[in-house]
Design an enzyme around this catalytic site. Structure first.
Site, PDB file in Angstrom:
ATOM      1  N   GLY A  13       0.844  -1.193   0.000  1.00 21.67           N
ATOM      2  CA  GLY A  13       0.000   0.000   0.000  1.00 21.67           C
ATOM      3  C   GLY A  13       0.873   1.233   0.000  1.00 21.67           C
ATOM      4  CB  ALA A  15       3.004   7.029   2.623  1.00 17.04           C
ATOM      5  NE  ARG A  16       1.281   8.468   8.623  1.00 16.87           N
ATOM      6  CZ  ARG A  16       2.315   7.794   9.102  1.00 16.87           C
ATOM      7  NH1 ARG A  16       2.457   6.520   8.837  1.00 16.87           N
ATOM      8  NH2 ARG A  16       3.230   8.380   9.836  1.00 16.87           N
ATOM      9  CB  SER A  17      -2.327   2.829   2.344  1.00 17.95           C
ATOM     10  OG  SER A  17      -1.499   1.784   2.841  1.00 17.95           O
ATOM     11  CG  HIS A  54       5.068   2.215  13.708  1.00 22.07           C
ATOM     12  ND1 HIS A  54       4.155   1.333  13.186  1.00 22.07           N
ATOM     13  CD2 HIS A  54       5.294   3.150  12.754  1.00 22.07           C
ATOM     14  CE1 HIS A  54       3.835   1.719  11.965  1.00 22.07           C
ATOM     15  NE2 HIS A  54       4.514   2.807  11.673  1.00 22.07           N
ATOM     16  CG  ASP A  89       5.606  -2.127   9.227  1.00 21.51           C
ATOM     17  OD1 ASP A  89       5.898  -1.655   8.110  1.00 21.51           O
ATOM     18  OD2 ASP A  89       4.663  -1.699   9.921  1.00 21.51           O
TER      19      ASP A  89
END
Length: 176
Positions: A13, A15-17, A54, A89
């Site tokens: 995805g 960024a920020r999806s 995170h 990640d």
């Protein structure tokens, strides 16, 4: 297309999806022991703040966090065991780290990662930024990054059992 013999999953995805949140939810839903394998490096204050956010998001969620910016294959082998889910990640930060190191062959390391997935007993969920949907970058390093990431995504997607693309928080299942 390669037939998958892996229990692994790729979540792509922008960024920020919402891709990390989606992957974390998938990991929780397995009911397995959860490991978060972070590849990010704090190159600056902004990145340090992102990493801390995170970590805070997972603080009380039953996660064990390991950080490994370069030796992703070694870390996966060390953490591998049945009944465990490992969330990586993210792959694009790993590509960045490899590109910033002298003498690293990004494509060879990506191919080695894809090749070893069938050996793993744990479920592995890879998160990565899809960076190939925009305009052609104006500089050589950015174009190399986009190309390395694209080839890595293709290699991993060929080996994993499932692939998802997340946009606006909505997952689209592409494989599996």
């Amino acid at each position: 297309m390669t037939t998958s013999h892996s229990r692994s999953i790729l979540v792509l995805g922008g960024a920020r999806s919402g891709k990390s949140h989606f992957a974390e939810t998938m990991a929780r839903d397995t009911g397995f022991d959860r490991v978060y394998l972070a590849t990010g490096r704090a190159w600056d204050d902004e990145m340090r703040a992102r990493i801390e956010t995170h970590k805070a998001d997972r603080a009380d969620g039953g996660w064990t966090t390991h950080e490994e910016p370069l030796d992703l294959i070694g870390a996966l082998r060390a953490l591998d065991r049945p009944g465990r889910v490992i969330l990586v990640d993210c792959l694009t930060l790993w590509v960045t780290n490899l590109m910033m190191e002298e003498g690293r062959d990004v494509d060879a390391e990506g191919a080695a990662l894809a090749a070893m997935l069938a050996e793993l007993q744990a479920t592995v969920i890879f998160v990565s930024n899809e960076v190939g949907l925009g305009i052609v970058p104006e500089n050589r390093m950015a174009r190399a990054f986009r190309d390395h990431a694209g080839r890595l995504h293709q290699s991993i997607a060929a080996q994993v059992a499932e692939v998802y693309f997340v946009a606006a928080g909505l997952p689209l299942k592409m494989k599996g």
